[in-house]
Scaffold this motif. Structure first.
Motif, short mmCIF file in Angstrom:
data_model
loop_
_atom_site.label_atom_id
_atom_site.label_comp_id
_atom_site.label_asym_id
_atom_site.label_seq_id
_atom_site.Cartn_x
_atom_site.Cartn_y
_atom_site.Cartn_z
N ILE A 87 -16.14 -27.89 20.87
CA ILE A 87 -16.18 -27.22 22.18
C ILE A 87 -16.70 -28.17 23.23
CG2 ILE A 87 -17.25 -25.36 23.52
CD1 ILE A 87 -17.19 -23.62 21.04
N ARG A 108 -14.64 -29.09 26.43
CA ARG A 108 -15.23 -28.69 27.71
C ARG A 108 -15.26 -29.84 28.70
NH1 ARG A 108 -20.85 -27.19 28.05
NH2 ARG A 108 -20.34 -26.77 30.21
N LYS A 127 -13.92 -21.47 28.45
CA LYS A 127 -13.53 -22.16 29.68
C LYS A 127 -12.15 -21.67 30.08
CE LYS A 127 -12.94 -26.79 31.67
NZ LYS A 127 -12.87 -28.24 31.39
N ALA A 162 -22.83 -24.00 28.44
CA ALA A 162 -22.03 -23.60 29.60
C ALA A 162 -22.70 -22.45 30.35
CB ALA A 162 -20.62 -23.20 29.15
#
Length: 306
Positions: A118, A122, A220, A252
């Protein structure tokens, strides 16, 4: 979950001839139904994942809607440069499927664990990230990813993941889904760790703590509308993921909320910053990573969250 992916892809490919699949010498029998009517669109790229990503990008430029599929660390880390340059930079509608995410392949060791994927995805502009919690979420979200016509990382499980929904959830790409309403704390979970989030919710409820439970299937773009509302309604936010605590879903959430005028405490739970080895099962690996109800509850008590 991988069976659901193969089934849904086969159904979609029957009505959309632009869909095609590249896979890296894994799941050969899994895709036999797709080969029966679309052999020319079911391409075994071999154990050459970097080539597979570039081939998919080229197919997308020619008007196709390609998927690339293999075990998560090999579909993200091994071919990261090709994803960056050929797919993300050129904004091509390739769906990058990572199967066996997190600690699914626990007994095969860190080479097959995916705790950085991730974070890698990201960091790429133009890249979307979706982590369904179970086969039902996969089935609902997968057609929406095709409609995006953009690069997307689709992080899925391995097999035999439990169902987490008692009814058909109204899932929309980019929007979190509230499974249980609450008022004191909000538990935000992404991906196949959701059953643990449900256990945590039940444990908190048994101690008189009114918690909200939310599936953040889309990492996202992040559902900042929910977060804006949550910081006004809750005292604390808890994030849960089967990914390194650095750079993942919890990061995030923390990054966004820390920049707001009225930030709210965020408590992240995931894989700690070390390799998880010498384990024989996913459950064993989760214990070693501290991803159990008991370990999480104890940390929440120590932090005076509850």
């Amino acid at each position: 979950m991988r069976n659901a992916f193969a089934r849904v892809l086969t159904e979609l490919a029957k009505v959309d001839e632009s869909l095609l699949l590249y896979y890296a010498d894994i799941g050969n029998r899994l895709f036999n139904p797709l080969k029966e009517f679309a052999a020319e669109r079911t391409i075994n790229a071999g154990i050459a994942e970097a080539n597979m990503a570039s081939m998919a990008a080229g197919s997308a430029i020619m008007g196709h809607k390609p998927f690339i599929y293999t075990i998560t660390p090999f579909t993200t880390a091994r071919n990261f440069e090709q994803i960056k340059v050929d797919i993300a930079y050129q904004n091509q509608p390739v769906i990058i499927v990572g199967t066996g995410s997190g600690l699914s392949y626990a007994n095969l060791g860190p080479t097959h664990h995916s705790f950085e994927d991730i974070a890698l995805m990201r960091s790429l502009p133009n890249m979307n990230i979706v982590c369904p919690a179970d086969a039902q979420e996969l089935e609902i979200l997968m057609p929406q990813l095709i409609e995006l016509n953009q690069p997307c990382y689709f992080r899925i499980g391995k097999k035999n993941e439990p169902s987490v929904h008692s009814c058909d959830p109204a899932l929309i790409f980019g929007q979190s889904y509230t499974m249980i309403k609450g008022s004191k704390v909000s538990i935000l979970s992404t991906g196949t760790i959701m059953p643990l989030a449900q256990q945590l919710h039940s444990h908190l409820s048994s101690h008189g703590i009114d918690a909200e439970l939310v599936s953040f299937h889309t990492v996202k773009p992040l559902d900042t509308k929910y977060l804006d509302d949550a910081k006004l309604r809750f005292e604390h936010i808890i994030t849960l993921e089967e990914h390194n605590m650095s750079g993942g879903f919890g990061s995030a959430v923390l990054e966004y909320l820390s920049e707001q005028k009225e930030p709210i405490p965020v408590h992240r739970f995931g894989i700690p910053d070390h390799f998880i080895d010498q384990v024989h099962s996913t459950d064993d690996a989760r214990v070693k990573a501290g991803l159990t109800v008991e370990a999480i509850y104890q940390k929440l008590v120590e932090k005076k969250v509850i």
